[in-house]
Scaffold this motif. Sequence first.
Motif, PDB file in Angstrom:
ATOM      1  N   ALA A  32       0.819  -1.218   0.000  1.00  0.00           N
ATOM      2  CA  ALA A  32       0.000   0.000   0.000  1.00  0.00           C
ATOM      3  C   ALA A  32       0.850   1.264   0.000  1.00  0.00           C
ATOM      4  N   ALA A  33       1.934   1.279   0.786  1.00  0.00           N
ATOM      5  CA  ALA A  33       2.777   2.470   0.864  1.00  0.00           C
ATOM      6  C   ALA A  33       3.459   2.742  -0.466  1.00  0.00           C
ATOM      7  N   GLU A  34       3.934   1.692  -1.128  1.00  0.00           N
ATOM      8  CA  GLU A  34       4.571   1.875  -2.428  1.00  0.00           C
ATOM      9  C   GLU A  34       3.560   2.342  -3.465  1.00  0.00           C
ATOM     10  N   ALA A  35       2.345   1.799  -3.393  1.00  0.00           N
ATOM     11  CA  ALA A  35       1.302   2.212  -4.335  1.00  0.00           C
ATOM     12  C   ALA A  35       1.036   3.704  -4.222  1.00  0.00           C
ATOM     13  N   GLU A  36       1.003   4.206  -2.997  1.00  0.00           N
ATOM     14  CA  GLU A  36       0.737   5.626  -2.788  1.00  0.00           C
ATOM     15  C   GLU A  36       1.909   6.490  -3.239  1.00  0.00           C
ATOM     16  N   SER A  37       3.139   6.078  -2.924  1.00  0.00           N
ATOM     17  CA  SER A  37       4.303   6.907  -3.249  1.00  0.00           C
ATOM     18  C   SER A  37       4.574   6.944  -4.745  1.00  0.00           C
ATOM     19  N   LEU A  38       4.282   5.850  -5.462  1.00  0.00           N
ATOM     20  CA  LEU A  38       4.558   5.803  -6.898  1.00  0.00           C
ATOM     21  C   LEU A  38       3.357   6.196  -7.752  1.00  0.00           C
ATOM     22  N   GLU A  39       2.187   6.364  -7.125  1.00  0.00           N
ATOM     23  CA  GLU A  39       0.976   6.881  -7.780  1.00  0.00           C
ATOM     24  C   GLU A  39       0.408   5.952  -8.847  1.00  0.00           C
ATOM     25  N   TRP A  40       0.659   4.635  -8.731  1.00  0.00           N
ATOM     26  CA  TRP A  40       0.041   3.719  -9.680  1.00  0.00           C
ATOM     27  C   TRP A  40      -1.463   3.658  -9.459  1.00  0.00           C
ATOM     28  N   GLU A  41      -2.214   3.595 -10.552  1.00  0.00           N
ATOM     29  CA  GLU A  41      -3.671   3.521 -10.481  1.00  0.00           C
ATOM     30  C   GLU A  41      -4.207   2.150 -10.867  1.00  0.00           C
ATOM     31  N   SER A  42      -3.682   1.572 -11.922  1.00  0.00           N
ATOM     32  CA  SER A  42      -4.162   0.281 -12.407  1.00  0.00           C
ATOM     33  C   SER A  42      -3.116  -0.339 -13.321  1.00  0.00           C
TER      34      SER A  42
END
Length: 350
Positions: A32-42
Motif C-alpha cells: 500500500a505504501a509503495e502504491a501511494e508513493s509511486l501513484e500507480w492507479e491500475s
Amino acid sequence: MLFEDLYIAGLAACLPPRVSVRHAVAQGWYDAAEAESLEWESVAVAGDRPAPDLAVEAAREALARSGHAAEEMSVLLHASCHHQGPDLWSPQHYILRHTLGGTIPALEIRQGCNGFLAAMELAGNHLAAAPGRTAALITSADNWGDPLIDRWRATPGGLFGDAATAAVLSRRAGFARLVNVCATSLPELEELNRGGEPLFPAGCSTGVRVDLRERAATYQGEQDLVHAGRLMGQTQRDLIARTIEEAGLTPDAITRVAHQFVGDRQVLRRLLEPFGEDAVDRGVFDFGRALGHTGANDQTSGLHHLLTTGGVAPGDHVMLLGAGAGIAFSCAVVEITDVPAWAGTPDGSA
C-alpha cells in the motif's frame, strides 16, 4: 541515424482491461505504501491471452490503418521481453502467418524494454538499403501473467502491464515522419539485471521466479547502485541532447515525450531535465500510471495515446525514449505531419 522520407503510416495498440491497484492492495498482491508513493492507479491484465495473439490484433489494425497492402511489407520485426510461448519456437513467424502471410524475413528483437525503438532503427535501415523496399511491420507484445513472474513485485519502481503495439513504417507516406533514431549501450551494467543468478542452467528451465529487485540488490559490479543510477540517467540525458541536435532541433521544439512507465515523478523529472521545469507535463505520466510498465510497448502506446486524445497536432515533434536490459538506450524524434482519421475519437476509432 537521420532518415529521409521515412514515415509512420499505421499505428495500433492492443490494451487489455485494467485491474486497479486498490484491488491489488486489498488482495495483498501489492504494498500500500509503495502504491501511494509511486501513484500507480491500475495495470493492464490480459488473462490467458498469449502475447503473440495480442501482437496479431495490433498488427492487423496498424496494417489496415496504414494504406499499405500486406504484399508491400519487406520485413516483420517483433520485439519482446518475456516468454512468448513454447521455448525453441518462433513467435515472429506465427505473427507473420496470421497477419501478412507470404515469405518475407521475420525477426525477433531481444532488446528488452528498448526493443520497439531498436526495431524502428533496424527497419528504417532495412528500407533505406534498397530502393525497391516500401514498408515494414513492427510488433511488440508481452503477457506477464505466468507463474514465474509476479507483475506486482518483480521490478523496482514499476508494475508489469500486458499490452501489444504495432507500427507500419513506410517510405511512401504517413501521418508522422521518423526524423532520427539514436542508440547507445552501457554493457558494464548488464549485471544489474543478472544479479547473482548463474548463466546455466537458465532459471526459467529450473523454475526460478524472476525477481529484478533481488537481482539489483545483489549487484556486484564495480559501481554501486547509486552511481549506476546516476550513470544511466546521465547517459540517457546525453542521448536526448545528441538526438535533438542531430535532428537540427532544440529542446523547446519537442512538444511531447513518450517515455517508459517506471519510477516516480522525481525520476522522470531528472530524466527529462533537458526540457526544463515543465518537462513532466510534456510526458505521459498519468497514462502510464493506469497501464503499468508494458515492456517494449510503453513508447508506442504513449504515442498512440497522444494521437487519440488530441495531445499532438500537425507540426509537433514527439520524442520517444527507451531503455532496456543490457543496458540499452534509444531515442527517437517523430514529427507529426497529420492527425489520421482513425485518431479522431478518444478510443481511436474513425
